[in-house]
Design an enzyme around this catalytic site. Structure first.
Site, mmCIF file in Angstrom:
data_model
loop_
_atom_site.group_PDB
_atom_site.id
_atom_site.type_symbol
_atom_site.label_atom_id
_atom_site.label_comp_id
_atom_site.label_asym_id
_atom_site.label_seq_id
_atom_site.Cartn_x
_atom_site.Cartn_y
_atom_site.Cartn_z
ATOM 1 N N ARG A 93 78.362 180.587 -15.299
ATOM 2 C CA ARG A 93 77.372 179.724 -15.276
ATOM 3 C C ARG A 93 77.034 179.127 -16.598
ATOM 4 O O ARG A 93 76.784 177.898 -16.849
ATOM 5 C CB ARG A 93 76.202 180.331 -14.586
ATOM 6 N N GLU A 246 73.396 185.513 -3.411
ATOM 7 C CA GLU A 246 74.878 185.237 -3.762
ATOM 8 C C GLU A 246 75.090 186.218 -4.659
ATOM 9 O O GLU A 246 76.702 186.700 -4.597
ATOM 10 C CB GLU A 246 74.905 183.700 -4.645
ATOM 11 N N HIS A 280 75.696 180.782 0.860
ATOM 12 C CA HIS A 280 76.415 181.806 0.566
ATOM 13 C C HIS A 280 75.923 183.087 1.231
ATOM 14 O O HIS A 280 76.496 183.709 2.061
ATOM 15 C CB HIS A 280 76.119 182.219 -1.025
ATOM 16 N N ASP A 331 81.476 173.730 -2.561
ATOM 17 C CA ASP A 331 80.488 174.181 -3.667
ATOM 18 C C ASP A 331 81.109 173.746 -4.967
ATOM 19 O O ASP A 331 80.881 172.630 -5.382
ATOM 20 C CB ASP A 331 80.624 175.789 -3.882
#
Length: 470
Positions: A93, A246, A280, A331
């Site tokens: 991320r 998730e 998710h 996604d």
């Protein structure tokens, strides 16, 4: 005759030798679309009328890609090295934010147009864009506050794909972090801002465009804000999407902050209803799945991204046993084909349980794994996109896929095993034509005007990665 060359027409009459209707293959199917791009007639057992255009192969409905972050297509394949001791979702991320902080509205339009044409080639005819990339890199609004939204809408129109745009509530960095990080500033949107964006976008709805709302996650939105958005959206027809459970760290943090697991908290707060799409939903317990089933909500599973990020495996048997709708999404777009998403939805479970065909249900008259997963994704995908009807049925949008039975993966495959081969045989290039709202957007395996789109995408990629590497 074969499919027409003119992609501008919406009304038309087509005939398919075989088509997927009401959960099974049926023969000699007449398909008539109206001037608004919706099916007016869908009828099996009809000899080919002289005024109908005979399609070149069996027909499937188009599928909804129920979860997309289009800008992340510019990061696909560029985070597959590990330079340090560990690598997980959170380190991925941080690297992904470098892309999020660099792209302009023009960049996003170029990336999304390229992506959306790839999705059409992968068998998706509609995409739900979970849109949190709102502002300039320093967090200041663009002169047009919806500049990024308009870039995505223009990309979908250029590509010819349907789009559900979901402005996202995003206001904090975590349960114990009331503000956003510096590299998250351009994501900020409070509940009232989300609702204003939704209202402006919903006013532009047409056959291939609509809007809903989204909450990034419970860690990224305060409870009062989630309730505020739910109150504002009480009479909304569109869907409500939410990343949830998730990562195990998210579950643990939610338990620490609220005393409840994420889905447990949503249910206890009375937020869930049939519009809610839980993206998710990887780490659940049976009581949470039961609560989702009782509320009529659905889950959106993204197998290729969840595998790529090391998220874990959803409880597919639990969701199936509870009768919860299961849509699919790509996604982060490490893959752009629904056949691969369905394949890995099943294969993950086979690796985990060391059994085969776990999604099949012979006791329910559904012995074919691919057909059961496909029908679930078809039905739930329409709901995730806020469509009142979806598939080859009267009133639904006139979307379809023409299968190329000469594709290497399908040659010699018996007709009643086509879906099995599409999902579980070697990947191929199976969609000869793709229609959206009565218009051909892919013909003879080629999308409209792909070369300029690819060149613009390549230019953006060159600028993003010329001097910097993920």
């Amino acid at each position: 005759m074969s499919a027409p060359a003119n992609s501008a027409n919406r009304a038309g009459r087509w005939w398919a030798p075989h088509a997927w209707l009401d959960g099974r293959w049926q023969d000699d199917v007449l398909l008539v679309s109206d001037s608004g791009g919706r099916w007016a007639t869908v009828q099996a057992g009809v000899p080919c009328p002289p005024d109908a255009q005979k399609l070149a192969g069996p027909v499937l409905p188009g599928l909804v890609n129920a979860h997309s972050h289009a800008f992340q297509r510019a990061f696909a394949g560029l985070s597959e090295r590990r330079e340090h001791a560990g690598d997980d979702f959170w380190s991925w991320r941080d690297r992904m934010y470098r892309v999020a902080g660099a792209v302009t509205p023009d960049d996003v339009q170029a990336i999304a147009t390229h992506l959306y044409r790839e999705l059409l080639a992968g068998g998706y005819t509609h995409v739900c864009e979970f849109h949190y990339l709102q502002h300039q890199p320093d967090g200041a609004p663009h002169a047009d506050p919806l500049a990024m939204s308009h870039a995505l809408k223009a990309a979908a129109e250029d590509a010819g794909i349907g789009l559900t745009l979901l402005p996202v509530l995003y206001e904090r960095a975590g349960f114990a972090q009331p503000a956003l990080r510096q590299d998250q500033r351009r994501f900020h949107l409070d509940a009232d801002g989300v609702w204003r964006a939704h209202q402006a976008l919903a006013a532009q709805s047409h056959a291939t465009f609509n809007a809903g709302v989204a909450v990034h996650s419970l860690r990224a939105a305060a409870p009062a804000s989630v309730h505020r958005l739910a109150q504002l959206a009480r009479g909304m027809d569109g869907p409500v999407h939410l990343h949830v459970a998730e990562q195990t760290a998210e579950v643990e943090d939610c338990l620490s902050a609220t005393g409840r697991r994420p889905i447990e908290w949503l249910a206890a707060e009375g937020l869930l209803d049939p519009r809610w799409q839980l993206v998710h939903a990887t780490h659940t317990v049976p009581a949470e799945i039961d609560a989702v089933a009782r509320a009529g909500s659905a889950a959106v599973i993204c197998p290729s991204t969840e595998a790529n990020l090391g998220d874990g495996l959803a409880d597919l048997p639990g969701w199936l046993d509870a009768g919860v709708g299961l849509a699919i999404g790509s996604d982060s777009h490490v893959t752009r084909s629904w056949t691969e998403e369905l394949r890995w939805m099943e294969y993950g479970q086979r690796l985990l349980h060391r059994k085969r065909n776990l999604a099949a249900a012979p006791d329910l008259g559904q012995p074919a794994t691919a057909a059961r997963l496909w029908q679930l994704a078809l039905d739930a995908g329409g709901r995730a996109a806020g469509q009142a009807a979806w598939g080859l049925r009267v009133g639904a949008r006139a979307d379809l896929l023409v299968i190329d039975t000469a594709d290497a993966a399908l040659v010699g495959v018996p007709g009643d095993h086509r879906l099995d081969a599409l999902v579980f045989s070697s990947p191929g290039w199976p969609w000869r034509e793709v229609m959206v709202a009565g218009r051909w957007v892919v013909q003879a395996h080629r999308a409209r005007s792909t070369d300029p789109t690819a060149a613009r995408f390549a230019d953006v990629m060159d600028r993003l990665w010329r001097t910097d590497r993920p």
